[in-house]
Design an enzyme around this catalytic site. Structure first.
Site, PDB file in Angstrom:
ATOM      1  N   HIS A   1       0.927  -1.395   0.545  1.00 23.55           N
ATOM      2  CA  HIS A   1       0.069  -0.434  -0.018  1.00 23.55           C
ATOM      3  C   HIS A   1       0.436   0.976  -0.141  1.00 23.55           C
ATOM      4  CE1 HIS A   1      -3.817  -1.977   1.557  1.00 23.55           C
ATOM      5  NE2 HIS A   1      -3.585  -2.802   1.076  1.00 23.55           N
TER       6      HIS A   1
ATOM      7  N   GLU B   1       0.818   3.468   1.995  1.00 27.33           N
ATOM      8  CA  GLU B   1       1.940   4.311   3.412  1.00 27.33           C
ATOM      9  C   GLU B   1       2.734   3.565   3.080  1.00 27.33           C
ATOM     10  OE1 GLU B   1      -1.143   3.705   2.377  1.00 27.33           O
ATOM     11  OE2 GLU B   1      -2.992   3.978   4.433  1.00 27.33           O
TER      12      GLU B   1
ATOM     13  N   CYS C   1      -5.661   1.776   5.924  1.00 27.49           N
ATOM     14  CA  CYS C   1      -6.248  -0.007   6.445  1.00 27.49           C
ATOM     15  C   CYS C   1      -5.807   0.078   8.057  1.00 27.49           C
ATOM     16  CB  CYS C   1      -5.998  -0.781   5.305  1.00 27.49           C
ATOM     17  SG  CYS C   1      -5.035  -1.310   5.028  1.00 27.49           S
TER      18      CYS C   1
ATOM     19  N   ALA D   1     -19.288   9.104 -29.631  1.00 32.48           N
ATOM     20  CA  ALA D   1     -18.786  10.245 -30.409  1.00 32.48           C
ATOM     21  C   ALA D   1     -19.614  10.740 -31.589  1.00 32.48           C
ATOM     22  CB  ALA D   1     -17.350  10.413 -30.908  1.00 32.48           C
TER      23      ALA D   1
ATOM     24  N   ARG E   1      -9.336   3.935 -21.470  1.00 33.97           N
ATOM     25  CA  ARG E   1      -9.299   2.370 -21.642  1.00 33.97           C
ATOM     26  C   ARG E   1      -8.541   1.825 -20.803  1.00 33.97           C
ATOM     27  NH1 ARG E   1      -9.392   1.271 -27.969  1.00 33.97           N
ATOM     28  NH2 ARG E   1     -11.965   1.867 -28.635  1.00 33.97           N
TER      29      ARG E   1
ATOM     30  N   ARG F   1      -3.653   2.108 -26.785  1.00 31.15           N
ATOM     31  CA  ARG F   1      -2.960   2.208 -27.672  1.00 31.15           C
ATOM     32  C   ARG F   1      -1.765   3.583 -27.450  1.00 31.15           C
ATOM     33  NH1 ARG F   1      -7.195   0.634 -31.420  1.00 31.15           N
ATOM     34  NH2 ARG F   1      -7.632   2.403 -32.147  1.00 31.15           N
TER      35      ARG F   1
ATOM     36  N   SER G   1     -25.778   1.616 -30.872  1.00 27.55           N
ATOM     37  CA  SER G   1     -26.423   2.405 -30.032  1.00 27.55           C
ATOM     38  C   SER G   1     -27.813   1.333 -29.596  1.00 27.55           C
ATOM     39  CB  SER G   1     -27.576   2.860 -31.108  1.00 27.55           C
ATOM     40  OG  SER G   1     -27.682   2.262 -32.058  1.00 27.55           O
TER      41      SER G   1
ATOM     42  N   LEU H   1     -27.720  -1.394 -27.862  1.00 26.34           N
ATOM     43  CA  LEU H   1     -27.020  -1.608 -26.902  1.00 26.34           C
ATOM     44  C   LEU H   1     -26.918  -0.835 -25.352  1.00 26.34           C
ATOM     45  CD1 LEU H   1     -25.312  -4.086 -24.506  1.00 26.34           C
ATOM     46  CD2 LEU H   1     -23.144  -3.753 -25.691  1.00 26.34           C
TER      47      LEU H   1
HETATM   48  C1  AOF Z   1      -4.052  -0.299  -1.520  1.00 26.42           C
HETATM   49  N1  AOF Z   1      -3.657   0.168  -1.639  1.00 26.42           N
HETATM   50  O1  AOF Z   1      -2.210   2.044  -0.998  1.00 26.42           O
HETATM   51  C2  AOF Z   1      -4.354   1.223   0.309  1.00 26.42           C
HETATM   52  C3  AOF Z   1      -5.641   0.473   0.274  1.00 26.42           C
HETATM   53  O2  AOF Z   1      -6.563  -6.708  -0.857  1.00 26.42           O
HETATM   54  P1  AOF Z   1      -5.202  -5.410   0.160  1.00 26.42           P
HETATM   55  O3  AOF Z   1      -5.021  -5.911   1.282  1.00 26.42           O
HETATM   56  O4  AOF Z   1      -4.272  -4.696  -0.881  1.00 26.42           O
HETATM   57  O5  AOF Z   1      -6.257  -4.383   0.281  1.00 26.42           O
HETATM   58  C4  AOF Z   1      -7.323  -3.293   0.262  1.00 26.42           C
HETATM   59  C5  AOF Z   1      -7.636  -2.963   0.482  1.00 26.42           C
HETATM   60  O6  AOF Z   1      -6.969  -1.312   1.280  1.00 26.42           O
HETATM   61  C6  AOF Z   1      -8.362  -1.816  -0.047  1.00 26.42           C
HETATM   62  O7  AOF Z   1      -9.704  -1.655  -0.312  1.00 26.42           O
HETATM   63  C7  AOF Z   1      -9.291  -0.010   0.410  1.00 26.42           C
HETATM   64  O8  AOF Z   1      -9.991  -0.234   1.797  1.00 26.42           O
HETATM   65  C8  AOF Z   1      -7.348  -0.171   1.558  1.00 26.42           C
HETATM   66  N2  AOF Z   1      -6.229   0.622   1.226  1.00 26.42           N
HETATM   67  N3  AOF Z   1      -5.744  -0.434  -0.623  1.00 26.42           N
HETATM   68  O9  AOF Z   1      -4.875  -1.742  -2.171  1.00 26.42           O
HETATM   69  C9  AOF Z   1      -2.922   1.160  -0.985  1.00 26.42           C
HETATM   70  N4  AOF Z   1      -4.161   2.169   1.150  1.00 26.42           N
HETATM   71 ZN    ZN Z   2      -2.988  -0.442   3.403  1.00 29.64          ZN
END
Ligand code: AOF
Ligand code: ZN
Length: 357
Positions: free
Chosen positions: A44, A46, A69, A148, A178, A201, A290, A292
């Site tokens: 993550h 942090e 988290c 478009a 995309r 692309r 159109s 869908l």
């Molecule tokens: C992320 N990236 O930088 C932060 C997240 O499945 P995990 O362990 O990777 O956890 C995913 C959850 O962690 C995500 O749904 C969110 O609530 C929290 N924060 N997740 O993938 C990050 N900070």
């Molecule tokens: Zn986290």
């Protein structure tokens, strides 16, 4: 926080269905570390930021776009890393809507004597993760209908020719999208008439999963999509149970997803999005045609409409972006929010959210 937002954006296209997150660590008015969530399942933001610190982060402030988290997922809780590293203040963009977190991360920080400031650039932090916020709550993909058209509302000339309506700059933005969305969905008629590749692309862009809605399994086996489906994931959605035919597509590398039909004629799109959501698809760019487009709007699965409008007039009896049964009275119109307007070269892009009541 602005720098943290810029960091987070570097993960676009690489972290779905997880959120885009960026973090910056500041000590004595200097940035001593920064990081972002780079790949799905990876560290993550942090922990990336803490890892990058070139001096001891003890006593520093962390700016992070999403609440840290506090659960064990694919990685251990970020709040533990923040506490262990002696961070004394955390500035949070927005609370995490994930029910596993939802304020509990902030509570744990505070209980451990860490000062927490909430809601800094909150609107920006929310709109960075429109897709994540939608998906974590509904478990279904965020769906954007994109087309478009000319200034007289046509998506092709009276002969059916449609290349090109929008200009180069608009088309580059489509490829940027995309790269952002997990999947791109079209109807069978679009495959037959345009024989598109539906890839991204952009240099180093990610190709979205291609989904074809093909009620009776008539996608040409020699179409570009089928021929490239070994390398680019392709899902053909059908109500056909013809096993021999299904095997032909599977042998080409396509996944065939058999869905019960709504009225013996059309695929049940509400069921389909539940199924796609359970497969981890958090976002879909719906790129025509159109018929869908109408079915998706009627089923209530469209979240946003993107209309590229090009200063050209085709006239005549020609296709418009949304066909199908349509409605009878203006009062019954599908309503959308006040559009956001952007310019791409000579074209304008109107982006509007479908109001769901
Ligand atoms: C992320 N990236 O930088 C932060 C997240 O499945 P995990 O362990 O990777 O956890 C995913 C959850 O962690 C995500 O749904 C969110 O609530 C929290 N924060 N997740 O993938 C990050 N900070
Ligand atoms: Zn986290």
């Amino acid at each position: 926080m602005k720098i943290a937002l810029e960091m987070a954006e570097k993960g676009i296209g690489k972290v779905n269905p997880n959120p885009l997150v960026g973090a910056v660590i500041v000590k004595d008015n200097r940035i001593i570390g920064k990081g972002y969530h780079k790949t799905y399942g990876g560290l993550h933001a942090e922990r990336e930021a803490l890892k990058s610190c070139f001096e001891n982060p003890s006593g520093a402030t962390m700016y992070v776009t999403l609440e840290p988290c506090c659960h064990y997922g694919k990685t251990p809780p970020c709040v533990d890393a923040i506490i262990e590293n002696g961070i004394s203040r955390v500035v949070v963009g927005i609370r995490d809507p994930n029910p596993l977190v939802g304020g509990k991360g902030i509570d744990k920080l505070r209980k451990n004597g860490i000062a927490v400031v909430e809601g800094v650039l909150e609107a920006e932090c929310r709109s960075l993760n429109t897709i994540f916020f939608h998906y974590i709550k509904t478990k279904t993909p965020y769906i954007t209908l994109k087309y478009a058209m000319t200034i007289d509302g046509k998506i092709a000339t009276k002969t059916g020719a449609s290349r090109w309506i929008s200009g180069e700059d608009s088309r580059i933005n489509v490829h940027t999208d995309r790269n952002t969305y997990s999947a791109i969905m079209v109807g069978l008629n679009t495959v037959i008439s345009d024989d598109p590749l539906l890839n991204c692309r952009l240099e180093q862009g990610n190709d979205p999963i291609r989904i074809i809605c093909d009620t009776n399994l008539k996608t040409p086996l020699d179409s570009k999509i089928v021929k490239t489906s070994v390398d680019n994931k392709t899902i053909i959605v059908t109500k056909s149970h013809d096993e021999k035919l299904i095997k032909l597509y599977e042998d080409c590398g396509c996944d065939v997803l058999v869905q019960e039909s709504l009225d013996n004629d059309r695929i049940d799109l509400r069921n389909l999005v539940q199924e796609l959501g359970s497969r981890g698809i958090d976002s879909i760019l719906l790129e025509g045609g159109s018929t869908l487009a109408w079915s998706a709007l009627e089923a209530g699965i469209v979240d946003k409409v993107q209309a590229y409008i090009s200063p050209k007039i085709f006239g005549g009896i020609a296709k418009t972006p949304v066909a199908g049964k349509g409605i009878d009275f203006p009062d019954n119109a599908i309503r959308l929010s006040k559009p956001k307007v952007r310019y791409f070269g000579e074209d304008i892009l109107l982006e509007s959210e479908v109001l769901k009541c």
